[in-house]
Design an enzyme around this catalytic site. Structure first.
Site, short mmCIF file in Angstrom:
data_model
loop_
_atom_site.label_atom_id
_atom_site.label_comp_id
_atom_site.label_asym_id
_atom_site.label_seq_id
_atom_site.Cartn_x
_atom_site.Cartn_y
_atom_site.Cartn_z
N GLY A 18 6.17 -11.85 -10.86
CA GLY A 18 7.15 -10.93 -11.46
C GLY A 18 8.23 -10.65 -10.44
O GLY A 18 8.07 -10.96 -9.27
N GLY A 20 11.24 -7.62 -9.34
CA GLY A 20 11.82 -6.30 -9.59
C GLY A 20 13.22 -6.30 -9.00
O GLY A 20 13.69 -7.33 -8.54
N VAL A 25 7.03 -10.63 -6.64
CA VAL A 25 5.59 -10.65 -6.35
C VAL A 25 5.09 -12.07 -6.58
O VAL A 25 5.37 -12.66 -7.62
CB VAL A 25 4.82 -9.65 -7.24
N LYS A 40 3.83 -8.80 -2.48
CA LYS A 40 5.15 -8.27 -2.82
C LYS A 40 6.07 -8.63 -1.66
O LYS A 40 5.78 -8.27 -0.52
CB LYS A 40 5.04 -6.74 -2.94
N ASP A 132 7.52 7.88 -11.28
CA ASP A 132 8.14 6.75 -11.99
C ASP A 132 7.11 6.10 -12.92
O ASP A 132 6.94 4.88 -12.95
CB ASP A 132 8.66 5.72 -10.96
C1 LIG Z 1 2.64 -9.83 -14.42
N1 LIG Z 1 1.29 -10.36 -14.21
C2 LIG Z 1 0.67 -11.20 -15.08
C3 LIG Z 1 -0.54 -11.46 -14.57
BR1 LIG Z 1 -1.79 -12.56 -15.37
C4 LIG Z 1 -0.72 -10.81 -13.36
C5 LIG Z 1 0.45 -10.12 -13.17
C6 LIG Z 1 0.76 -9.27 -12.01
O1 LIG Z 1 1.89 -8.99 -11.77
N2 LIG Z 1 -0.31 -8.86 -11.25
C7 LIG Z 1 -0.23 -8.09 -10.10
N3 LIG Z 1 -1.34 -7.90 -9.32
N4 LIG Z 1 -0.99 -7.11 -8.27
C8 LIG Z 1 0.33 -6.80 -8.40
C9 LIG Z 1 0.82 -7.39 -9.52
C10 LIG Z 1 2.25 -7.03 -9.69
N5 LIG Z 1 2.51 -6.10 -8.58
C11 LIG Z 1 3.68 -5.36 -8.49
O2 LIG Z 1 3.88 -4.61 -7.56
N6 LIG Z 1 4.60 -5.53 -9.52
C12 LIG Z 1 5.83 -4.72 -9.54
C13 LIG Z 1 6.27 -4.57 -10.98
N7 LIG Z 1 7.26 -3.48 -11.09
C14 LIG Z 1 7.22 -2.93 -12.45
C15 LIG Z 1 8.60 -2.37 -12.66
C16 LIG Z 1 9.50 -3.03 -11.66
C17 LIG Z 1 8.64 -4.00 -10.86
C18 LIG Z 1 6.90 -5.35 -8.68
C19 LIG Z 1 7.46 -4.61 -7.66
C20 LIG Z 1 8.47 -5.17 -6.87
C21 LIG Z 1 8.91 -6.47 -7.11
C22 LIG Z 1 8.34 -7.22 -8.15
C23 LIG Z 1 7.34 -6.66 -8.95
C24 LIG Z 1 1.35 -6.02 -7.69
C25 LIG Z 1 1.47 -6.03 -6.26
C26 LIG Z 1 0.97 -4.86 -6.92
#
Ligand SMILES: Cn1cc(Br)cc1C(=O)Nc1[nH]nc2c1CN(C(=O)N[C@H](CN1CCCC1)c1ccccc1)C21CC1
Length: 349
Positions: A18, A20, A25, A40, A132
């Site tokens: 993903g 942001g 990430v 991240k 948030d």
């Molecule tokens: C989208 N997705 C689909 C699967 Br299958 C797993 C995931 C996934 O993202 N898994 C996941 N595991 N651990 C994390 C994530 C995403 N993730 C995140 O921290 N995701 C956030 C998502 N935020 C929501 C609103 C704005 C951005 C993010 C923050 C900064 C930059 C990019 C993404 C962590 C690290 C904590």
């Protein structure tokens, strides 16, 4: 192959999960344990004046170890980037889950909402407010446990100092932002979190936002009015809870303490919501410590335990958590043969 040399030998970086506003990430593998993690990667240049948000998030995550908060494993800062290694949640975002199911049955909404209230009650008990809350900031594990993320906008309410902020210190998403926050009035983070949780509960139960309009000014008017559509299928108890959480006047809004006792939250549950953390910073798993002591060449398991208790959020912390995750999932906790000059294990950081 990843171009992040600082991760070489520690993590294998895979595809993007993903992105942001200020970073992305990536899915990754913790090489010593073969465990999946999420990294991240934040570019300092893109952050600009928002740089303190990373420090805010790190300070919060270091102190907030809880079963419904996505766990921080490892934190690396280089000249131009931050690498924040965290627990991987393979269930994706709650946002996508709701979209796929359109809306949730009350019982399923309750299953998730109890976990969110648990996380927020704990965050508030530690003197923080998230500020948030929205479905994109709730992740799911493969067994549908909820994990809260994105503490970049959270605030620490110093003991005693009343938690008064004004708009500039937080710009959470408007659709989830409390009326007092939108009006730029002095507000309390805890009360603003309760409002956002009310918006979240509405999206779980209804599959739509209670206050929505393409025109921001009209949306603000709707939020200030506190009037929202209550579909027929909502039970009287859920309507009562939504009204209690979406009170425009903060003083009239239900507190987290009262929320924990609310009949809707406890319907068909015999146990109240266990909001305290199940993790004890001072309790280190001996099986994991023993395996690590052999690998890192410590003279005893106790010496290894003392080192782990420093919680430096370095590769050693990451290895401990990755092995603990394996053990919790009934997998064997192994590390490559004892590290020495012959095997190619990464240097002991
Ligand atoms: C989208 N997705 C689909 C699967 Br299958 C797993 C995931 C996934 O993202 N898994 C996941 N595991 N651990 C994390 C994530 C995403 N993730 C995140 O921290 N995701 C956030 C998502 N935020 C929501 C609103 C704005 C951005 C993010 C923050 C900064 C930059 C990019 C993404 C962590 C690290 C904590």
């Amino acid at each position: 192959m990843s171009k992040y040399e600082v991760l070489q030998g520690f993590y294998a970086v895979h595809d993007e999960l993903g992105s942001g506003g200020f970073g992305k990430v990536r899915l990754a593998t913790h090489l010593l344990t073969n465990q999946k993690v999420a990294i991240k990667i934040i570019d300092k240049k893109q952050l600009g004046h928002d740089l303190p948000r990373v420090q805010t998030e790190m300070d919060a995550l270091r102190n907030l170890s809880h079963q419904n908060i996505c766990r921080l494993y490892h934190y690396i800062e280089t000249e131009d980037k931050f690498f924040i290694v965290m627990e991987y949640c393979s269930g994706g975002e709650m946002f996508d889950y709701i979209v796929r199911k359109e809306r949730l049955e009350e019982s399923e909404a309750r299953h998730f909402f109890r976990q969110l209230v648990s996380a927020i009650a704990f965050v508030h008990s530690q003197g923080y407010a998230h500020r948030d809350l929205k479905p994109e900031n709730l992740l799911l594990t493969e067994d549908l446990h909820l994990k809260l993320i994105d503490f970049g906008l959270c605030a620490k309410t110093e003991k005693g100092r009343i938690d008064k902020h004004n708009l500039d210190t937080c710009c959470g998403s408007p659709a989830y932002a409390a009326p007092e926050l939108i009006q730029g009035l002095q507000y309390k983070g805890n009360e603003a979190d309760v409002w956002s949780m009310g918006i979240l509960l509405y999206t779980l139960l209804v599959g739509a936002l209670p206050f929505e309009d393409d025109n921001m000014q009209i949306m603000y008017k709707k939020i200030q009015s506190g009037c929202f559509y209550e579909p027929e299928f909502l039970s009287p108890l859920s309507k009562q809870l939504l009204r209690a959480m979406l009170q425009v006047v903060p003083e009239r809004r239900i507190s987290v303490k009262k929320l924990l006792e609310h009949d809707w939250l406890n319907h068909k549950y015999t146990q109240p919501v266990k909001w305290n953390t199940i993790y004890d910073k001072n309790f280190i798993d001996r099986d994991v410590a023993r395996v690590m002591s052999k690998y890192y060449g410590f003279e005893s398991t106790d010496k290894m335990i003392e080192k782990i208790k420093e919680w430096n959020f370095d590769y050693m912390t990451s290895t401990y958590y990755a092995l603990l995750h394996r053990k919790r999932n009934g997998m064997e906790i192994i590390l490559p043969m004892v590290r020495n000059s012959t095997n190619t294990a990464p240097p002991n950081v």
